[in-house]
Design a protein around this motif. Structure first.
Motif, PDB file in Angstrom:
ATOM      1  N   ALA A  35      28.528 -72.655  -2.183  1.00  0.00           N
ATOM      2  CA  ALA A  35      27.219 -72.124  -1.833  1.00  0.00           C
ATOM      3  C   ALA A  35      27.308 -70.660  -1.456  1.00  0.00           C
ATOM      4  O   ALA A  35      28.358 -70.179  -1.030  1.00  0.00           O
ATOM      5  N   TRP A  36      26.193 -69.998  -1.620  1.00  0.00           N
ATOM      6  CA  TRP A  36      25.995 -68.663  -1.071  1.00  0.00           C
ATOM      7  C   TRP A  36      25.054 -68.796   0.122  1.00  0.00           C
ATOM      8  O   TRP A  36      24.060 -69.529   0.064  1.00  0.00           O
ATOM      9  N   TYR A  37      25.390 -68.066   1.178  1.00  0.00           N
ATOM     10  CA  TYR A  37      24.593 -68.014   2.392  1.00  0.00           C
ATOM     11  C   TYR A  37      24.260 -66.549   2.679  1.00  0.00           C
ATOM     12  O   TYR A  37      24.919 -65.650   2.162  1.00  0.00           O
ATOM     13  N   ARG A  38      23.274 -66.331   3.536  1.00  0.00           N
ATOM     14  CA  ARG A  38      22.990 -64.973   3.973  1.00  0.00           C
ATOM     15  C   ARG A  38      22.533 -64.973   5.430  1.00  0.00           C
ATOM     16  O   ARG A  38      22.007 -65.958   5.919  1.00  0.00           O
ATOM     17  N   ASP A  89      15.249 -59.745   1.192  1.00  0.00           N
ATOM     18  CA  ASP A  89      16.571 -60.221   0.773  1.00  0.00           C
ATOM     19  C   ASP A  89      17.690 -59.462   1.484  1.00  0.00           C
ATOM     20  O   ASP A  89      18.862 -59.805   1.313  1.00  0.00           O
ATOM     21  N   THR A  90      17.354 -58.451   2.244  1.00  0.00           N
ATOM     22  CA  THR A  90      18.357 -57.681   2.967  1.00  0.00           C
ATOM     23  C   THR A  90      19.109 -58.571   3.950  1.00  0.00           C
ATOM     24  O   THR A  90      18.503 -59.234   4.800  1.00  0.00           O
ATOM     25  N   ALA A  91      20.427 -58.605   3.799  1.00  0.00           N
ATOM     26  CA  ALA A  91      21.259 -59.484   4.637  1.00  0.00           C
ATOM     27  C   ALA A  91      22.722 -59.275   4.261  1.00  0.00           C
ATOM     28  O   ALA A  91      23.030 -58.620   3.261  1.00  0.00           O
ATOM     29  N   VAL A  92      23.584 -59.861   5.069  1.00  0.00           N
ATOM     30  CA  VAL A  92      24.987 -59.996   4.686  1.00  0.00           C
ATOM     31  C   VAL A  92      25.119 -61.342   3.977  1.00  0.00           C
ATOM     32  O   VAL A  92      24.682 -62.371   4.505  1.00  0.00           O
ATOM     33  N   TYR A  93      25.708 -61.319   2.799  1.00  0.00           N
ATOM     34  CA  TYR A  93      25.843 -62.519   1.971  1.00  0.00           C
ATOM     35  C   TYR A  93      27.281 -63.018   2.032  1.00  0.00           C
ATOM     36  O   TYR A  93      28.237 -62.232   1.927  1.00  0.00           O
ATOM     37  N   TYR A  94      27.408 -64.337   2.172  1.00  0.00           N
ATOM     38  CA  TYR A  94      28.708 -65.001   2.270  1.00  0.00           C
ATOM     39  C   TYR A  94      28.758 -66.159   1.276  1.00  0.00           C
ATOM     40  O   TYR A  94      27.734 -66.767   0.966  1.00  0.00           O
ATOM     41  N   CYS A  95      29.945 -66.491   0.841  1.00  0.00           N
ATOM     42  CA  CYS A  95      30.125 -67.741   0.103  1.00  0.00           C
ATOM     43  C   CYS A  95      31.013 -68.661   0.939  1.00  0.00           C
ATOM     44  O   CYS A  95      31.803 -68.208   1.780  1.00  0.00           O
ATOM     45  N   ASN A  96      30.865 -69.932   0.708  1.00  0.00           N
ATOM     46  CA  ASN A  96      31.691 -70.916   1.396  1.00  0.00           C
ATOM     47  C   ASN A  96      31.458 -72.274   0.746  1.00  0.00           C
ATOM     48  O   ASN A  96      30.617 -72.410  -0.150  1.00  0.00           O
ATOM     49  N   TYR A  97      32.201 -73.261   1.199  1.00  0.00           N
ATOM     50  CA  TYR A  97      31.953 -74.625   0.742  1.00  0.00           C
ATOM     51  C   TYR A  97      30.518 -75.027   1.097  1.00  0.00           C
ATOM     52  O   TYR A  97      29.962 -74.588   2.108  1.00  0.00           O
ATOM     53  N   VAL A 114      23.894 -56.531   1.505  1.00  0.00           N
ATOM     54  CA  VAL A 114      22.863 -56.177   0.533  1.00  0.00           C
ATOM     55  C   VAL A 114      21.695 -55.569   1.301  1.00  0.00           C
ATOM     56  O   VAL A 114      21.165 -56.201   2.221  1.00  0.00           O
ATOM     57  N   THR A 115      21.332 -54.359   0.923  1.00  0.00           N
ATOM     58  CA  THR A 115      20.207 -53.683   1.547  1.00  0.00           C
ATOM     59  C   THR A 115      19.201 -53.333   0.460  1.00  0.00           C
ATOM     60  O   THR A 115      19.547 -52.637  -0.493  1.00  0.00           O
ATOM     61  N   VAL A 116      17.980 -53.835   0.626  1.00  0.00           N
ATOM     62  CA  VAL A 116      16.930 -53.585  -0.358  1.00  0.00           C
ATOM     63  C   VAL A 116      15.875 -52.698   0.287  1.00  0.00           C
ATOM     64  O   VAL A 116      15.251 -53.080   1.283  1.00  0.00           O
ATOM     65  N   SER A 117      15.681 -51.540  -0.287  1.00  0.00           N
ATOM     66  CA  SER A 117      14.709 -50.597   0.258  1.00  0.00           C
ATOM     67  C   SER A 117      13.365 -50.775  -0.435  1.00  0.00           C
ATOM     68  O   SER A 117      13.290 -51.125  -1.604  1.00  0.00           O
TER      69      SER A 117
END
Length: 118
Positions: A35-38, A89-97, A114-117
């Motif tokens: 999964a991807w998390y944020r 959608d601006t956030a720090v994105y992580y992957c994990n189980y 990820v920073t969306v202006s």
């Protein structure tokens, strides 16, 4: 333990695209769902997208139709293609189980910002 190294984040204007990568230190994707998390500033971490070992995917409602999760087993890498990005959608994105049990027995990577202006 498996180490996850996320990359591909950056600053992008609203409507733009980014592709995030998450490299695992060993081959696990053919066995485990991922999964991807944020985590946005001041908010709890949330689940964004999941993919089973068989390739079945699921998405957070707010990203459906814009984000795509995929896996390259040969490269031990999981991707998140993000299109039509929004400031939310601006956030720090992580992957994990995609498993609280496996997460508890593993560590999180450093994430990719990820920073969306607007």
């Amino acid at each position: 333990q498996v180490q996850f190294v996320e990359s591909g984040g950056g600053l992008v204007q609203a409507g733009g695209s980014l592709r995030l990568s998450c490299a695992a230190s060993r081959s696990i994707f053919s066995t485990y769902a991922m999964a991807w998390y944020r985590q946005a500033p001041g908010k709890q971490r949330e689940l964004v997208a999941t993919i089973t070992s068989g390739g079945r995917t699921n998405y957070l409602d707010s990203v459906k139709g814009r984000f795509t999760i995929s896996i390259d087993n040969a490269k031990n890498t999981v991707y998140l293609q993000m299109n039509s990005l929004k400031p939310d959608d601006t956030a720090v994105y992580y992957c994990n189980y995609n498993s609280l049990y496996l997460q508890s027995r593993n560590s999180w990577g450093q994430g990719t910002l990820v920073t969306v202006s607007s």
